[in-house]
Design an enzyme around this catalytic site. Structure first.
Site, PDB file in Angstrom:
ATOM      1  N   ARG A  39       0.812  -1.213   0.000  1.00 46.48           N
ATOM      2  CA  ARG A  39       0.000   0.000   0.000  1.00 46.48           C
ATOM      3  C   ARG A  39       0.854   1.276   0.000  1.00 46.48           C
ATOM      4  O   ARG A  39       0.488   2.278  -0.618  1.00 46.48           O
ATOM      5  CB  ARG A  39      -0.937  -0.001   1.218  1.00 46.48           C
ATOM      6  CG  ARG A  39      -1.989   1.121   1.205  1.00 46.48           C
ATOM      7  CD  ARG A  39      -3.004   0.917   2.319  1.00 46.48           C
ATOM      8  NE  ARG A  39      -4.147   1.805   2.169  1.00 46.48           N
ATOM      9  CZ  ARG A  39      -4.318   2.936   2.849  1.00 46.48           C
ATOM     10  NH1 ARG A  39      -3.412   3.312   3.738  1.00 46.48           N
ATOM     11  NH2 ARG A  39      -5.402   3.678   2.652  1.00 46.48           N
ATOM     12  N   ALA A  71      -6.721   7.709  -0.864  1.00 50.31           N
ATOM     13  CA  ALA A  71      -6.633   6.270  -0.619  1.00 50.31           C
ATOM     14  C   ALA A  71      -7.507   5.981   0.588  1.00 50.31           C
ATOM     15  O   ALA A  71      -7.242   6.471   1.685  1.00 50.31           O
ATOM     16  CB  ALA A  71      -5.189   5.864  -0.350  1.00 50.31           C
ATOM     17  N   SER A  72      -8.573   5.236   0.391  1.00 50.05           N
ATOM     18  CA  SER A  72      -9.529   4.986   1.467  1.00 50.05           C
ATOM     19  C   SER A  72      -8.881   4.200   2.600  1.00 50.05           C
ATOM     20  O   SER A  72      -7.876   3.507   2.412  1.00 50.05           O
ATOM     21  CB  SER A  72     -10.737   4.216   0.935  1.00 50.05           C
ATOM     22  OG  SER A  72     -11.379   4.938  -0.090  1.00 50.05           O
ATOM     23  N   GLY A  73      -9.477   4.308   3.789  1.00 52.03           N
ATOM     24  CA  GLY A  73      -8.964   3.575   4.938  1.00 52.03           C
ATOM     25  C   GLY A  73      -8.965   2.077   4.692  1.00 52.03           C
ATOM     26  O   GLY A  73      -9.863   1.547   4.033  1.00 52.03           O
ATOM     27  N   PHE A 216     -17.113   8.568   1.872  1.00 47.78           N
ATOM     28  CA  PHE A 216     -16.255   8.633   0.689  1.00 47.78           C
ATOM     29  C   PHE A 216     -16.311  10.021   0.070  1.00 47.78           C
ATOM     30  O   PHE A 216     -17.302  10.751   0.220  1.00 47.78           O
ATOM     31  CB  PHE A 216     -16.711   7.608  -0.364  1.00 47.78           C
ATOM     32  CG  PHE A 216     -16.143   6.225  -0.178  1.00 47.78           C
ATOM     33  CD1 PHE A 216     -15.066   5.795  -0.929  1.00 47.78           C
ATOM     34  CD2 PHE A 216     -16.684   5.361   0.757  1.00 47.78           C
ATOM     35  CE1 PHE A 216     -14.537   4.522  -0.764  1.00 47.78           C
ATOM     36  CE2 PHE A 216     -16.170   4.092   0.942  1.00 47.78           C
ATOM     37  CZ  PHE A 216     -15.092   3.671   0.178  1.00 47.78           C
TER      38      PHE A 216
END
Length: 399
Positions: A39, A71-73, A216
């Site tokens: 990541r 970048a989402s959790g 989001f």
């Protein structure tokens, strides 16, 4: 720069996955992909520890400072991948290219016999995703600069569609591009709240089989919500859907009118969630909206919602009620749930909120059933649930 064993990417990634596993079940393929894909290489400008913490990493912003892409959790990424149920060889479309990290996970899960196509409306976002994917060896992922609402029919039909930007509606293009029996996983917004939802495509509609609280960056080109302040100092804002007949003029200064405070018998501990009360309200009341209060409004007592930035409220012409909590001093670490109403029918609205608090209290983990019919598709007369109309979709919600 040298890294210690504790801060090496491999160790941080392992801890990230272990942290996720402590809160949710993951299928072996999803767990394996999360352990494999690096990541930190998709957010090269962020500290390596941030890349593996439970947080979104902002990568692009508009000139006014609002977020364009991130970048989402890791937890919501894992949950949505789990719900997508990817099989080797699947053809997948992703709406919202982000950093390319999620596309790399998709490509890992579908394998060498599958295909992944990721779309984003912003050329800077797709350029960065393409660069990150190439750098990490995922040359086979197809990256397209395009409005995600259009999809990519030239590479379909798709076995799976995943949306990684907040969607207020479900474009009919996605319906046509998903194969029969396919799954669509998206963060869907209605009545001021957002849930990641897994939908299965049936002959004439979608059926949900999973929901998950999330937040989001909103999808561009879907102006489905209005917002307006309701006090002279502009400290309190209502957010409501375009199909709701909210009379903002009639609600001006409502917070200084007749006030009624009502408390339920339900309490929560400091770590207990109560977000599903909002879902219950959306299944029974057309007036469900989101209320947001600035700190000054809270400090002065003008408006004290349970969560300042986002709490459910009910509106009806010139009256309003909202969800609130209070600390129980005789039971440290616990809060009592209730509602505050204002205006001529504020008491009745507060009563309706308290009724749904009690309904939620009987089964705190229940999610509603959601059926979604594309516009133009006939709806059988026996379909049950609260109807929420959107331009491309009709949602039916029920418990």
């Amino acid at each position: 720069m040298p890294t210690s064993t504790d801060t090496a990417p491999e160790a941080l990634r392992a801890r990230m996955v272990d942290r996720i596993l402590a809160t949710q079940h993951l299928t072996p393929p999803v767990e394996g992909a999360l352990r494999q894909v690096e990541r930190h290489r998709y957010v090269p400008n962020a500290p390596i520890t941030d890349a593996y913490n439970e947080q979104a990493v902002i990568t692009h912003t508009f000139p006014d400072g609002t977020h364009l892409s991130c970048a989402s959790g890791p937890t919501i990424v894992a949950a949505m991948l789990n719900a997508l149920d990817i099989q080797p060889g699947h053809r997948i479309m992703e709406i919202g290219a982000g950093t390319g990290y999620n596309a790399a996970l998709l490509a890992t899960l579908t394998g060498t016999d599958g295909e992944v196509t990721t779309l984003d409306i912003n050329a800077d976002v797709t350029a960065a995703a393409r660069r990150n994917l190439d750098t990490t060896g995922f040359h086979n992922v197809r990256v397209i600069t395009r409005d995600g609402a259009e999809g990519a029919p030239e590479h379909g039909p798709y076995d799976r569609i995943i949306v990684t930007v907040g969607a207020w509606d479900i474009p009919t293009t996605w319906w046509h591009q998903l194969a029969p029996g396919g799954r669509l996983v998206l963060p869907l917004r209605w009545r001021g709240t957002t849930r990641a939802v897994a939908l299965v495509k049936h002959d004439d509609h979608w059926e949900s089989d999973w929901m998950f609280l999330c937040g989001f960056v909103p999808m561009l080109g879907q102006p489905g919500e209005h917002h307006a302040t309701i006090d002279p100092q502009h400290l309190v804002t209502l957010h409501y859907d375009t199909d709701q007949p909210v009379n903002i003029d009639a609600l001006q200064n409502v917070l200084n009118r007749d006030k009624t405070t009502m408390w339920s018998q339900a309490t929560v501990g400091s770590q207990e969630p109560f977000d599903r009360i909002w879902l219950h309200l959306t299944t029974v009341d057309d007036g469900t909206v989101r209320i947001q209060a600035d700190q000054q409004a809270i400090t002065t007592g003008l408006c004290t919602p349970a969560i300042a930035t986002r709490s459910p409220a009910l509106v009806q012409h010139d009256s309003l009620a909202y969800f609130t909590i209070r600390r129980l001093h005789d039971n440290p670490g616990h809060w009592q749930l209730g509602a505050i109403g204002h205006g001529p029918t504020g008491e009745q609205l507060a009563t309706r909120i308290v009724e749904q608090i009690h309904t939620w209290d009987h089964d705190r983990t229940a999610d509603p059933h959601l059926a979604a019919y594309p516009t133009g598709t006939p709806v059988p007369p026996d379909v049950q649930g609260k109807l929420i109309n959107k331009p491309h979709t009709r949602l039916y919600l029920r418990y």
